[in-house]
Design a protein around this motif. Structure first.
Motif, PDB file in Angstrom:
ATOM      1  N   ARG A  35     -34.966  21.911 -36.870  1.00  0.00           N
ATOM      2  CA  ARG A  35     -33.754  21.851 -36.059  1.00  0.00           C
ATOM      3  C   ARG A  35     -33.916  22.694 -34.794  1.00  0.00           C
ATOM      4  O   ARG A  35     -33.513  22.296 -33.703  1.00  0.00           O
ATOM      5  N   LEU A  36     -34.547  23.865 -34.921  1.00  0.00           N
ATOM      6  CA  LEU A  36     -34.807  24.706 -33.754  1.00  0.00           C
ATOM      7  C   LEU A  36     -35.739  24.009 -32.772  1.00  0.00           C
ATOM      8  O   LEU A  36     -35.516  24.031 -31.563  1.00  0.00           O
ATOM      9  N   LEU A  37     -36.800  23.380 -33.286  1.00  0.00           N
ATOM     10  CA  LEU A  37     -37.721  22.644 -32.414  1.00  0.00           C
ATOM     11  C   LEU A  37     -37.005  21.512 -31.691  1.00  0.00           C
ATOM     12  O   LEU A  37     -37.219  21.284 -30.512  1.00  0.00           O
ATOM     13  N   ALA A  38     -36.161  20.811 -32.408  1.00  0.00           N
ATOM     14  CA  ALA A  38     -35.487  19.643 -31.834  1.00  0.00           C
ATOM     15  C   ALA A  38     -34.421  20.011 -30.815  1.00  0.00           C
ATOM     16  O   ALA A  38     -34.177  19.253 -29.872  1.00  0.00           O
ATOM     17  N   CYS A  42     -36.960  24.535 -24.337  1.00  0.00           N
ATOM     18  CA  CYS A  42     -38.382  24.739 -24.081  1.00  0.00           C
ATOM     19  C   CYS A  42     -38.913  25.739 -25.101  1.00  0.00           C
ATOM     20  O   CYS A  42     -38.195  26.651 -25.504  1.00  0.00           O
ATOM     21  N   LEU A  43     -40.158  25.569 -25.500  1.00  0.00           N
ATOM     22  CA  LEU A  43     -40.810  26.484 -26.430  1.00  0.00           C
ATOM     23  C   LEU A  43     -41.948  27.177 -25.711  1.00  0.00           C
ATOM     24  O   LEU A  43     -42.689  26.548 -24.958  1.00  0.00           O
ATOM     25  N   ILE A  44     -42.105  28.465 -25.939  1.00  0.00           N
ATOM     26  CA  ILE A  44     -43.194  29.221 -25.342  1.00  0.00           C
ATOM     27  C   ILE A  44     -43.877  29.989 -26.464  1.00  0.00           C
ATOM     28  O   ILE A  44     -43.223  30.729 -27.203  1.00  0.00           O
ATOM     29  N   GLU A  53     -45.308  18.599 -33.667  1.00  0.00           N
ATOM     30  CA  GLU A  53     -43.906  18.264 -33.930  1.00  0.00           C
ATOM     31  C   GLU A  53     -43.049  18.254 -32.673  1.00  0.00           C
ATOM     32  O   GLU A  53     -42.261  17.329 -32.458  1.00  0.00           O
ATOM     33  N   ALA A  54     -43.188  19.281 -31.835  1.00  0.00           N
ATOM     34  CA  ALA A  54     -42.335  19.369 -30.645  1.00  0.00           C
ATOM     35  C   ALA A  54     -42.604  18.226 -29.681  1.00  0.00           C
ATOM     36  O   ALA A  54     -41.668  17.672 -29.094  1.00  0.00           O
ATOM     37  N   SER A  55     -43.862  17.845 -29.519  1.00  0.00           N
ATOM     38  CA  SER A  55     -44.149  16.727 -28.612  1.00  0.00           C
ATOM     39  C   SER A  55     -43.569  15.431 -29.174  1.00  0.00           C
ATOM     40  O   SER A  55     -43.059  14.596 -28.426  1.00  0.00           O
ATOM     41  N   PHE A  56     -43.598  15.263 -30.479  1.00  0.00           N
ATOM     42  CA  PHE A  56     -43.001  14.086 -31.112  1.00  0.00           C
ATOM     43  C   PHE A  56     -41.485  14.062 -30.883  1.00  0.00           C
ATOM     44  O   PHE A  56     -40.897  13.016 -30.626  1.00  0.00           O
ATOM     45  N   ARG A  60     -40.164  20.183 -24.650  1.00  0.00           N
ATOM     46  CA  ARG A  60     -41.218  20.725 -23.793  1.00  0.00           C
ATOM     47  C   ARG A  60     -41.723  22.032 -24.351  1.00  0.00           C
ATOM     48  O   ARG A  60     -40.979  22.787 -24.961  1.00  0.00           O
ATOM     49  N   SER A  61     -43.021  22.287 -24.129  1.00  0.00           N
ATOM     50  CA  SER A  61     -43.583  23.542 -24.610  1.00  0.00           C
ATOM     51  C   SER A  61     -44.651  24.049 -23.667  1.00  0.00           C
ATOM     52  O   SER A  61     -45.287  23.289 -22.946  1.00  0.00           O
ATOM     53  N   VAL A  62     -44.803  25.364 -23.658  1.00  0.00           N
ATOM     54  CA  VAL A  62     -45.848  26.042 -22.911  1.00  0.00           C
ATOM     55  C   VAL A  62     -46.702  26.762 -23.945  1.00  0.00           C
ATOM     56  O   VAL A  62     -46.206  27.641 -24.655  1.00  0.00           O
TER      57      VAL A  62
END
Length: 65
Positions: A35-38, A42-44, A53-56, A60-62
């Motif tokens: 749920r946090l990822l979704a 943005c994730l760093i 998972e996040a790209s699916f 966005r992530s760094v």
């Protein structure tokens, strides 16, 4: 992980623990983590789950490190 990442993660873990009513969180329940990822803007960090998972989920992530 550098000290900055540790401090950031510690702050996040403390906030999550407060919100779910736990005193110490070492491992997040899968449902909570997903749920946090979704819902994150943005994730760093340095997690392979950001790539998989996040790209699916379209979050966005760094990737650092």
């Amino acid at each position: 992980m550098g000290l900055g990442g540790y401090l950031t993660w510690t702050s996040v873990a403390r906030e999550i623990a407060t919100r779910i009513g736990a005193s110490n969180v070492k491992v997040l329940p899968v449902e909570t983590y997903n749920r946090l990822l979704a819902t994150a803007d943005c994730l760093i960090g340095n997690s392979s789950s950001f790539i998989r998972e996040a790209s699916f989920l379209g979050t966005r992530s760094v990737i650092v490190g």
